[in-house]
Design a protein around this motif. Structure first.
Motif, PDB file in Angstrom:
ATOM      1  N   VAL A  22       0.750  -1.328  -0.135  1.00 28.37           N
ATOM      2  CA  VAL A  22      -0.095  -0.021  -0.276  1.00 28.37           C
ATOM      3  C   VAL A  22       1.223   1.313  -0.129  1.00 28.37           C
ATOM      4  O   VAL A  22       2.057   1.579   0.236  1.00 28.37           O
ATOM      5  CB  VAL A  22      -1.193   0.471   1.153  1.00 28.37           C
ATOM      6  N   ILE A  23       0.339   2.558  -0.459  1.00 29.93           N
ATOM      7  CA  ILE A  23       1.013   3.588  -0.552  1.00 29.93           C
ATOM      8  C   ILE A  23       1.946   4.022   1.270  1.00 29.93           C
ATOM      9  O   ILE A  23       2.985   4.202   1.373  1.00 29.93           O
ATOM     10  CB  ILE A  23      -0.110   4.651  -0.739  1.00 29.93           C
ATOM     11  N   ILE A  39      -5.688   7.341   2.229  1.00 26.41           N
ATOM     12  CA  ILE A  39      -4.808   7.431   1.187  1.00 26.41           C
ATOM     13  C   ILE A  39      -3.503   6.124   1.646  1.00 26.41           C
ATOM     14  O   ILE A  39      -3.248   5.593   1.102  1.00 26.41           O
ATOM     15  CB  ILE A  39      -3.963   8.844   1.445  1.00 26.41           C
ATOM     16  N   LYS A  40      -2.663   6.271   2.808  1.00 24.54           N
ATOM     17  CA  LYS A  40      -2.283   5.106   3.061  1.00 24.54           C
ATOM     18  C   LYS A  40      -2.436   4.361   2.583  1.00 24.54           C
ATOM     19  O   LYS A  40      -1.851   2.525   2.945  1.00 24.54           O
ATOM     20  CB  LYS A  40      -1.646   5.282   4.287  1.00 24.54           C
ATOM     21  N   ASN A  41      -3.255   3.736   3.303  1.00 23.23           N
ATOM     22  CA  ASN A  41      -4.357   2.436   2.514  1.00 23.23           C
ATOM     23  C   ASN A  41      -4.557   2.145   1.459  1.00 23.23           C
ATOM     24  O   ASN A  41      -4.866   0.740   0.855  1.00 23.23           O
ATOM     25  CB  ASN A  41      -5.477   1.451   3.647  1.00 23.23           C
ATOM     26  N   ILE A  42      -4.072   2.788   0.422  1.00 21.80           N
ATOM     27  CA  ILE A  42      -4.336   2.711  -0.802  1.00 21.80           C
ATOM     28  C   ILE A  42      -3.479   1.495  -1.363  1.00 21.80           C
ATOM     29  O   ILE A  42      -2.309   1.173  -1.403  1.00 21.80           O
ATOM     30  CB  ILE A  42      -4.405   3.712  -1.732  1.00 21.80           C
ATOM     31  N   LEU A  43      -4.703   0.278  -2.186  1.00 16.40           N
ATOM     32  CA  LEU A  43      -3.027  -0.725  -2.984  1.00 16.40           C
ATOM     33  C   LEU A  43      -2.717  -0.092  -3.843  1.00 16.40           C
ATOM     34  O   LEU A  43      -2.804  -0.005  -5.351  1.00 16.40           O
ATOM     35  CB  LEU A  43      -3.638  -1.959  -2.708  1.00 16.40           C
ATOM     36  N   VAL A  44      -1.668  -1.059  -4.316  1.00 18.51           N
ATOM     37  CA  VAL A  44      -0.544  -0.101  -5.883  1.00 18.51           C
ATOM     38  C   VAL A  44       0.105  -1.307  -6.009  1.00 18.51           C
ATOM     39  O   VAL A  44       0.488  -1.065  -6.992  1.00 18.51           O
ATOM     40  CB  VAL A  44       0.392   0.823  -4.899  1.00 18.51           C
ATOM     41  N   TYR A  45      -0.053  -2.515  -4.697  1.00 19.49           N
ATOM     42  CA  TYR A  45       1.025  -3.477  -6.391  1.00 19.49           C
ATOM     43  C   TYR A  45       1.147  -4.841  -4.842  1.00 19.49           C
ATOM     44  O   TYR A  45       1.072  -4.710  -3.899  1.00 19.49           O
ATOM     45  CB  TYR A  45       2.246  -2.930  -5.765  1.00 19.49           C
ATOM     46  N   LYS A  46       1.038  -5.434  -6.050  1.00 17.53           N
ATOM     47  CA  LYS A  46       0.865  -7.141  -5.244  1.00 17.53           C
ATOM     48  C   LYS A  46       2.469  -7.395  -5.240  1.00 17.53           C
ATOM     49  O   LYS A  46       2.535  -7.847  -6.859  1.00 17.53           O
ATOM     50  CB  LYS A  46      -0.655  -8.216  -4.898  1.00 17.53           C
ATOM     51  N   VAL A  47       3.211  -8.008  -4.291  1.00 20.61           N
ATOM     52  CA  VAL A  47       4.545  -8.880  -4.666  1.00 20.61           C
ATOM     53  C   VAL A  47       4.436 -10.150  -5.515  1.00 20.61           C
ATOM     54  O   VAL A  47       3.692 -10.823  -4.674  1.00 20.61           O
ATOM     55  CB  VAL A  47       5.237  -8.250  -3.243  1.00 20.61           C
ATOM     56  N   ASP A  48       4.605 -10.093  -6.741  1.00 21.92           N
ATOM     57  CA  ASP A  48       5.091 -11.634  -7.270  1.00 21.92           C
ATOM     58  C   ASP A  48       6.334 -12.042  -7.317  1.00 21.92           C
ATOM     59  O   ASP A  48       7.457 -11.241  -7.747  1.00 21.92           O
ATOM     60  CB  ASP A  48       4.203 -10.699  -8.735  1.00 21.92           C
ATOM     61  N   TYR A  54      10.534  -4.710  -8.785  1.00 20.89           N
ATOM     62  CA  TYR A  54       8.651  -3.835 -10.146  1.00 20.89           C
ATOM     63  C   TYR A  54       8.809  -2.044  -9.207  1.00 20.89           C
ATOM     64  O   TYR A  54       9.515  -1.911  -8.295  1.00 20.89           O
ATOM     65  CB  TYR A  54       7.672  -4.617  -8.986  1.00 20.89           C
ATOM     66  N   VAL A  55       9.157  -1.290 -10.640  1.00 13.41           N
ATOM     67  CA  VAL A  55       9.458  -0.170 -10.552  1.00 13.41           C
ATOM     68  C   VAL A  55       7.607   0.626 -10.271  1.00 13.41           C
ATOM     69  O   VAL A  55       7.242   0.918 -11.195  1.00 13.41           O
ATOM     70  CB  VAL A  55       9.937   0.880 -11.385  1.00 13.41           C
ATOM     71  N   ILE A  56       7.519   1.450  -9.041  1.00 10.03           N
ATOM     72  CA  ILE A  56       5.956   2.279  -8.825  1.00 10.03           C
ATOM     73  C   ILE A  56       6.629   3.353  -8.922  1.00 10.03           C
ATOM     74  O   ILE A  56       7.396   3.983  -8.622  1.00 10.03           O
ATOM     75  CB  ILE A  56       5.822   1.590  -7.745  1.00 10.03           C
ATOM     76  N   ASP A  57       5.996   4.587 -10.034  1.00  7.85           N
ATOM     77  CA  ASP A  57       6.283   5.714 -10.777  1.00  7.85           C
ATOM     78  C   ASP A  57       5.009   6.387  -9.664  1.00  7.85           C
ATOM     79  O   ASP A  57       4.179   5.949  -9.548  1.00  7.85           O
ATOM     80  CB  ASP A  57       6.376   5.488 -12.068  1.00  7.85           C
ATOM     81  N   SER A  58       5.625   7.764  -9.262  1.00  9.39           N
ATOM     82  CA  SER A  58       4.859   8.465  -8.928  1.00  9.39           C
ATOM     83  C   SER A  58       3.712   9.582  -9.458  1.00  9.39           C
ATOM     84  O   SER A  58       2.824   9.227  -8.655  1.00  9.39           O
ATOM     85  CB  SER A  58       5.769   9.836  -8.551  1.00  9.39           C
ATOM     86  N   ILE A  61       0.896   7.127  -8.752  1.00  5.00           N
ATOM     87  CA  ILE A  61       0.361   6.575  -7.364  1.00  5.00           C
ATOM     88  C   ILE A  61      -0.537   8.065  -7.369  1.00  5.00           C
ATOM     89  O   ILE A  61      -1.850   8.332  -7.041  1.00  5.00           O
ATOM     90  CB  ILE A  61       1.971   7.523  -6.384  1.00  5.00           C
ATOM     91  N   VAL A  62       0.091   8.601  -7.777  1.00  8.14           N
ATOM     92  CA  VAL A  62      -1.015  10.788  -7.711  1.00  8.14           C
ATOM     93  C   VAL A  62      -2.079  10.278  -8.969  1.00  8.14           C
ATOM     94  O   VAL A  62      -3.038  10.684  -8.002  1.00  8.14           O
ATOM     95  CB  VAL A  62      -0.032  11.741  -8.747  1.00  8.14           C
ATOM     96  N   ASN A  63      -2.343   9.309  -9.969  1.00  7.92           N
ATOM     97  CA  ASN A  63      -3.384   9.037 -10.404  1.00  7.92           C
ATOM     98  C   ASN A  63      -4.001   7.510  -9.903  1.00  7.92           C
ATOM     99  O   ASN A  63      -5.354   7.980  -9.888  1.00  7.92           O
ATOM    100  CB  ASN A  63      -2.945   8.027 -11.946  1.00  7.92           C
ATOM    101  N   LYS A  64      -3.886   7.304  -9.065  1.00 10.80           N
ATOM    102  CA  LYS A  64      -3.970   5.851  -8.110  1.00 10.80           C
ATOM    103  C   LYS A  64      -5.333   7.000  -6.935  1.00 10.80           C
ATOM    104  O   LYS A  64      -6.306   6.422  -7.027  1.00 10.80           O
ATOM    105  CB  LYS A  64      -3.386   5.045  -7.526  1.00 10.80           C
TER     106      LYS A  64
END
Length: 203
Positions: A22-23, A39-48, A54-58, A61-64
């Motif tokens: 999460v964020i 906002i902190k609890n918004i899911l952004v990625y599940k570890v594979d 894996y790169v998470i772009d800012s 995050i903003v779009n999410k």
């Protein structure tokens, strides 16, 4: 009036198997008003585990955040990507590999020191020093060689600032600085060439 949200991404994050990232895991969040935990609890990625990183772009995050929460003004401060590394399972090969590398480095370091001493004629230097100090000529000046060997080992310990895992003082050792620089360069490379957002734009 839009709510201000300030995001500061971490440079890297180590995720567990199947972890829902999460964020709040990968960033510091400050909200002008209520809703910080949401906002902190918004899911952004599940570890594979099939992917080592894996790169998470800012921008992702903003779009999410803007998709899930209306009337927010998101400000990104600091790094613009977070690299999520997957914690790989330890297997039986790692201790064997560690032992092999340790032996290889130990033997290599010993040979390097011996070759250096041979190149600079250290034996001859010790003989001349011993003769100059004591006035005697000996074949093995152990009164110089033993303190020299001990001092060589202590000098290496002080240089690397570690006794096994314990640090002697708070200053980073040259090895730690080199490892830090290596990791920073690796992160920079991954951020450019493994970022899915840039791949989509370039494609």
């Amino acid at each position: 009036m839009s709510k201000k949200v300030y995001i500061r991404l971490k440079s890297r994050y180590w995720g567990e198997k199947d972890q829902s990232v999460v964020i709040g895991d990968i960033a510091q969040v400050i909200v002008d008003g209520a809703g910080e935990q949401e906002i902190k609890n918004i899911l952004v990625y599940k570890v594979d585990m099939s992917k080592k990183l894996y790169v998470i772009d800012s921008m992702f995050i903003v779009n999410k955040i803007q998709q899930l929460i209306k009337n927010v003004d998101v400000q990104v401060i600091g790094p613009t990507q977070t690299i999520v590394y997957s914690k790989q399972k330890n297997n039986f090969k790692q201790p064997v590999l560690l032992l092999f590398v340790w032996c290889l480095l130990f033997i290599g370091a010993g040979l390097a020191i011996m070759n250096f001493h041979e190149d600079v004629s250290m034996q001859e230097v010790h003989l001349k020093l011993y003769e100059s100090i004591t006035g005697e000529t000996v074949e093995h000046p152990i009164l110089l060689q033993i303190p020299y060997s001990i001092g060589l080992g202590l000098g290496m310990i002080l240089f690397f600032n570690h006794v096994f895992r314990k640090r002697i003082n708070e200053e980073p050792s040259p090895m730690e600085i080199e490892m830090f620089n290596y990791q920073e360069n690796m992160d920079r490379y991954v951020s450019v060439y493994e970022n899915e957002a840039w791949k989509e734009r370039d494609g």
